[in-house]
Design a protein around this motif. Structure first.
Motif, PDB file in Angstrom:
ATOM      1  N   ASP A 161       0.822  -1.207   0.000  1.00 32.93           N
ATOM      2  CA  ASP A 161       0.000   0.000   0.000  1.00 32.93           C
ATOM      3  C   ASP A 161       0.857   1.259   0.000  1.00 32.93           C
ATOM      4  O   ASP A 161       0.459   2.299  -0.515  1.00 32.93           O
ATOM      5  N   SER A 162       2.029   1.185   0.604  1.00 33.92           N
ATOM      6  CA  SER A 162       2.902   2.359   0.695  1.00 33.92           C
ATOM      7  C   SER A 162       3.704   2.584  -0.576  1.00 33.92           C
ATOM      8  O   SER A 162       4.407   3.584  -0.695  1.00 33.92           O
ATOM      9  N   GLY A 163       3.625   1.671  -1.529  1.00 31.33           N
ATOM     10  CA  GLY A 163       4.303   1.885  -2.799  1.00 31.33           C
ATOM     11  C   GLY A 163       5.388   0.885  -3.125  1.00 31.33           C
ATOM     12  O   GLY A 163       5.978   0.954  -4.206  1.00 31.33           O
ATOM     13  N   ARG A 164       5.683  -0.040  -2.222  1.00 28.44           N
ATOM     14  CA  ARG A 164       6.679  -1.053  -2.529  1.00 28.44           C
ATOM     15  C   ARG A 164       6.148  -1.984  -3.623  1.00 28.44           C
ATOM     16  O   ARG A 164       4.990  -2.378  -3.610  1.00 28.44           O
ATOM     17  N   ALA A 165       7.013  -2.361  -4.550  1.00 27.43           N
ATOM     18  CA  ALA A 165       6.625  -3.315  -5.590  1.00 27.43           C
ATOM     19  C   ALA A 165       6.648  -4.722  -5.003  1.00 27.43           C
ATOM     20  O   ALA A 165       7.510  -5.036  -4.179  1.00 27.43           O
ATOM     21  N   PRO A 166       5.725  -5.592  -5.395  1.00 26.06           N
ATOM     22  CA  PRO A 166       5.720  -6.970  -4.891  1.00 26.06           C
ATOM     23  C   PRO A 166       7.056  -7.679  -5.091  1.00 26.06           C
ATOM     24  O   PRO A 166       7.462  -8.482  -4.258  1.00 26.06           O
ATOM     25  N   SER A 167       7.737  -7.371  -6.181  1.00 25.88           N
ATOM     26  CA  SER A 167       9.015  -8.024  -6.468  1.00 25.88           C
ATOM     27  C   SER A 167      10.117  -7.634  -5.500  1.00 25.88           C
ATOM     28  O   SER A 167      11.185  -8.260  -5.489  1.00 25.88           O
ATOM     29  N   GLU A 168       9.872  -6.631  -4.675  1.00 26.55           N
ATOM     30  CA  GLU A 168      10.889  -6.169  -3.728  1.00 26.55           C
ATOM     31  C   GLU A 168      10.792  -6.870  -2.367  1.00 26.55           C
ATOM     32  O   GLU A 168      11.600  -6.616  -1.482  1.00 26.55           O
ATOM     33  N   VAL A 169       9.791  -7.736  -2.188  1.00 29.48           N
ATOM     34  CA  VAL A 169       9.514  -8.302  -0.865  1.00 29.48           C
ATOM     35  C   VAL A 169       9.723  -9.817  -0.843  1.00 29.48           C
ATOM     36  O   VAL A 169       9.209 -10.552  -1.679  1.00 29.48           O
ATOM     37  N   LEU A 170      10.480 -10.263   0.173  1.00 26.81           N
ATOM     38  CA  LEU A 170      10.694 -11.685   0.427  1.00 26.81           C
ATOM     39  C   LEU A 170      10.190 -11.984   1.837  1.00 26.81           C
ATOM     40  O   LEU A 170      10.522 -11.270   2.778  1.00 26.81           O
ATOM     41  N   VAL A 171       9.361 -13.022   1.982  1.00 24.22           N
ATOM     42  CA  VAL A 171       8.813 -13.412   3.283  1.00 24.22           C
ATOM     43  C   VAL A 171       9.380 -14.779   3.662  1.00 24.22           C
ATOM     44  O   VAL A 171       9.288 -15.727   2.882  1.00 24.22           O
TER      45      VAL A 171
END
Length: 220
Positions: free
Chosen positions: A119-129
């Motif tokens: 929601d804050s603008g991070r691209a999905p490709s930038e996140v690892l869980v």
């Protein structure tokens, strides 16, 4: 120095906590800071980033402005965390944030963190869980089709990816979210510095603060 959970700070344009807490959660989960260098909201009319993989839904509207940036206190050298930096931060300069959650609520807390990051603008490709206990439901579902298909999605690098904290093949991303949802003390103690090494700008750890601080202190 032990990690100190941050007081929640929610910008008026960011949705607040969900009305009904997840089962087993003892207190509402603080909302995470989006981290350094959030991406700007997409131009009006442009297609927005999708939600977490495997959870199709209506397309998002323009992303709301993120909360005011806050810098987490610098933890001990053993934690491997440094002061948050602007764009271009290295793994040693990644911002570190702790979100208190019980083990059975850590995955839900991580999912909420991912929602706010997107929601804050991070691209999905930038996140690892990453998870230290049972696999995230998405990872478990995708692995049921075989590892080749699962890792192909990782290699494509175009969406949020979910993996076991011990998966060496999972490459680093600007933002790493760790759900401490189980696992032995040895597993968690190894997972935290490894996750910090993977995080380019922000590391969010969701779990029991007392246990996490104790394990970080023991590894010093």
């Amino acid at each position: 120095m032990p990690l100190i959970p941050e007081e929640p700070q929610i910008h008026e344009s960011v949705p607040g906590p969900r009305a009904t807490p997840a089962a087993g959660r003892t207190a509402p989960t603080p909302r995470p800071v989006p981290g350094p260098g959030p991406r700007p909201a997409p131009p009006r009319g442009a297609p927005a980033a999708s939600a977490r993989p495997g959870k199709p839904g209506p397309s998002r509207g323009p992303a709301p402005a993120p909360p005011a940036q806050r810098t987490a206190p610098k933890p001990s050298a053993a934690a491997g965390a440094g002061k948050a930096a602007a764009s271009g931060a290295t793994a040693s300069e990644a911002q570190l944030q702790l979100i208190p959650a019980p083990a059975n609520g850590a995955v839900d807390a991580a999912d909420e963190a991912v929602d706010l990051l997107l929601d804050s603008g991070r691209a999905p490709s930038e996140v690892l869980v990453l998870t230290t206990g049972e696999q995230h439901p998405w990872a478990a579902h995708e692995l049921s089709f075989g590892e080749a298909s699962y890792w192909a999605q990782h290699d494509a690098g175009d969406d949020v990816f979910y993996a076991d904290a011990g998966a060496e093949r999972a490459e680093g991303r600007p933002v790493v979210v760790v759900a401490v949802n189980g696992g032995s003390d040895e597993t968690v103690a190894k997972a935290l510095p490894a996750a910090m090494a993977r995080a380019g700008a922000l590391l969010i750890v969701c779990g029991d603060p007392q246990r996490i601080n104790a394990l970080i202190g023991a590894s010093a």
